[in-house]
Design an enzyme around this catalytic site. Structure first.
Site, short mmCIF file in Angstrom:
data_model
loop_
_atom_site.label_atom_id
_atom_site.label_comp_id
_atom_site.label_asym_id
_atom_site.label_seq_id
_atom_site.Cartn_x
_atom_site.Cartn_y
_atom_site.Cartn_z
N ASP A 1 -5.85 1.80 -4.06
CA ASP A 1 -7.09 1.59 -3.33
C ASP A 1 -7.49 2.85 -2.55
OD1 ASP A 1 -5.12 1.33 -1.37
OD2 ASP A 1 -5.77 -0.65 -0.68
N ASP B 1 -2.77 6.13 -3.88
CA ASP B 1 -1.57 5.50 -3.31
C ASP B 1 -1.03 4.46 -4.30
OD1 ASP B 1 -3.50 3.52 -3.04
OD2 ASP B 1 -3.00 3.02 -0.99
N ASP C 1 -0.97 1.24 -4.75
CA ASP C 1 -1.76 0.12 -5.28
C ASP C 1 -3.18 0.54 -5.66
OD1 ASP C 1 -2.52 0.35 -2.56
OD2 ASP C 1 -3.20 -1.72 -2.52
N SER D 1 0.83 -1.20 0.00
CA SER D 1 0.00 0.00 0.00
C SER D 1 0.87 1.26 0.00
CB SER D 1 -0.96 -0.03 1.18
OG SER D 1 -1.89 1.00 1.10
#
Length: 575
Positions: A305, A301, A303, A149
């Protein structure tokens, strides 16, 4: 320095032929040159937290490497065979832009295939929400994404999804963890069956984009879309693979991408932290918006999400919204759309978390829908969708800059959320309003809710003990008054018990156990203490509120609320 014998026993295991020469060589070097690092690398096993398993990359049981991830994957493979006997098992794997994510993803694919499981492996990095979508689209039994993340560059991680597209939740998580803990490293099957590894890309990409546009579009006129000026940044992450394409297909043509941050890069060279929760992360995007007169700034961010949103306030200045504010704006918009289209039947729900704004409960009451509140992490909102099939999920979020639109993706999804917030901004601008104006209108209707978060970082063994002790102190010596306001209720999610001091009553908490304490004050203030499940931090969440009679008084009321939060932090000696 003295190293505990239990740690040395683990080290010695990693010096056996089960582990490759490079690993053994690195451990031997650490024994002589960096014994403290050796201790940190082996003093515990990496654990699953709120967002799966995350850690620093390197050798050892407390690090992300081919052996710790191989062990996870072997345990998961064994559990899948046990849970779905006589089925051709299928899993999907995605990975982000981090160092070693691609090679670790291939290791995971190898182990699954060595266990006779068909693997759909993305041919290149992809956003995490696309993996959640792919699990259901490809009718897989499970999914994995390699990501840490928004953590620093030295981190990586491993998130597990179940066949509903949501992250692991009870009872599967406990059963799988137990299997993993019982496994010996020598039991990991690393020899791939390449015939069982299938690379995926365009078909799933197109299906994901189509689904996103269907779920997050709300009849915005083409002229309104064309008139909205958007600045977007991927913060060197994976969303560049999806968001420009989705926005273009949805009809948003006036999109400027921050060029310096468009190239995926695991070092995240232009930011201190690739986390849209941090104001600094969107500074380059905001500067571009100021230069070009953009209406809205959006960023994700690594990734993809989480999303950050900055909009123009009533004075025309760009202002970063917090996660609670974006959640409230998006939820209110969705509820209003459902109401206008006569889709509210009393069998719908929105989702939130125990550390997020109480304003979500007010919205639910106003639109006569249920608000289901779970622990931190979108896996709990996804679990509500699975557990209550008779109810339709509208949308939901959490304070940490995550939102989910509908149930096609069962995790926080910055791709759909950015399209949704663009729809809201475009429609507001076309009607002579703005996102910020609409937020202020909501505060007039429901009260001005202001939230803030403090994260205290405590690294290493000593840090973990300090965090543990802070929670012990809060439990053994509970505060009875904070900033001159009486504590009227305390909820302890670890013991599943609450105490109502006004009525001198104890009550049971039905939400699953978690190391969280919540204090409620006489004036409606809410304070939560929670150690992070994925980072060496303890987090304190503050929510205060006050009535707002008209938008003209918003600045004054917000200033008062900010001062109140500052006084609470000082009273609790957290600064």
């Amino acid at each position: 320095m003295h190293i505990d014998q239990a740690i040395l026993n683990k080290v010695n295991e990693w010096l056996t032929p089960t582990f490759d020469e490079a690993t053994q060589k690195e451990i031997i070097e650490m024994m002589t040159s960096a014994p403290k690092d050796l201790e940190e690398s082996f003093y515990k096993n990496l654990e699953f937290g709120t967002g799966g398993m995350r850690g620093i990359m390197g050798v050892g049981t407390n690090r992300i490497n081919k052996y710790t991830l191989g062990k996870n994957t072997q345990g998961l493979s064994d559990y899948l065979h046990k849970s779905f006997p006589n089925e051709q098992l299928k899993v999907a794997i995605a990975y982000d832009c981090r160092h070693n994510s691609d090679t670790l993803a291939k290791v995971v694919a190898d182990v699954f295939s060595a266990n006779g499981i068909h693997v759909y492996l993305f041919s290149d990095m992809r956003p995490t929400p696309e993996l959640s979508f792919a699990v259901r689209y490809l009718k897989c039994h499970a999914g994995i994404v390699l990501t840490a993340s928004h953590n620093p560059p030295e981190y990586n991680g491993y998130k597990v999804y179940w066949q509903d597209g949501g992250q692991l939740v009870p009872p599967e998580d406990g059963a799988i963890i137990k299997l993993i803990e019982e496994l010996k490293y020598s039991a990991i099957k690393f020899e791939a069956n390449e015939n069982l590894i299938e690379y995926i890309d365009k078909e799933v990409d197109e299906a994901f984009a189509k689904s996103t546009i269907e779920n997050a579009s709300f009849n915005t006129p083409a002229t309104a879309k064309a008139n909205l000026k958007i600045v977007y940044t991927s913060l060197h992450g994976t969303s560049i693979k999806a968001i420009p394409n989705v926005l273009e297909k949805a009809g948003y043509t006036n999109v400027q991408i921050v060029p310096e941050q468009a190239e995926p890069n695991g070092d995240f060279p232009t930011v201190k932290s690739p986390n849209p929760e941090e104001p600094e992360a969107l500074s380059m995007a905001i500067a571009l918006a100021e230069k070009t007169g953009a209406d809205i700034v959006v960023g994700t961010d690594p990734d993809s999400d989480r999303l950050g949103v900055a909009v123009r306030d009533l004075d025309g200045n760009i202002k970063l919204l917090n996660g609670n504010q974006t959640m409230v704006i998006m939820t209110a918009f969705l509820l209003e759309q459902w109401k206008r289209n006569n889709k509210l039947t009393g069998k719908e729900f929105i989702g939130s978390t125990i550390v997020s704004t109480p304003m979500m409960l007010e919205l639910a009451v106003a639109y006569d829908v249920e608000c289901k509140v779970g622990l931190t992490g979108f896996k709990w909102i996804a679990k509500f969708i699975k557990d209550f099939p008779e109810l339709q999920f509208i949308g939901g979020g959490e304070e940490s800059f995550g939102y989910m639109v509908g149930d096609a993706v069962r995790d926080k999804d910055a791709v759909a959320a950015i399209l949704l917030v663009s729809e809201i901004a475009a429609q507001a601008k076309a009607s002579g309003s703005s996102i910020y104006q609409e937020l202020m209108n909501l505060y007039v209707d429901f009260g001005f809710y202001k939230e803030s978060l403090i994260s205290i970082t405590k690294k290493g063994i000593e840090g973990a003990n300090e965090i543990k002790q802070m929670m012990v102190e809060l439990r053994e010596n509970p505060l009875t008054e904070i900033n001159g306001e009486r504590v009227v209720c305390i909820e302890d999610y670890q013991s599943s018990k609450g105490k109502d001091f006004m009525n001198d009553e104890e009550f049971e908490i039905t939400i699953p156990k978690s190391n969280v304490l919540i204090y409620y004050l006489e004036d409606g203030t809410k304070i939560c203490a929670r150690p992070s499940g994925t980072e060496p931090k303890i987090k304190f969440y503050f929510s205060v509120n006050a009535p707002l009679s008209n938008v003209d008084e918003a600045k004054e009321v917000e200033s008062d609320l900010d001062n109140k939060i500052a006084n609470i932090i000082a009273a609790m000696k957290l600064n």
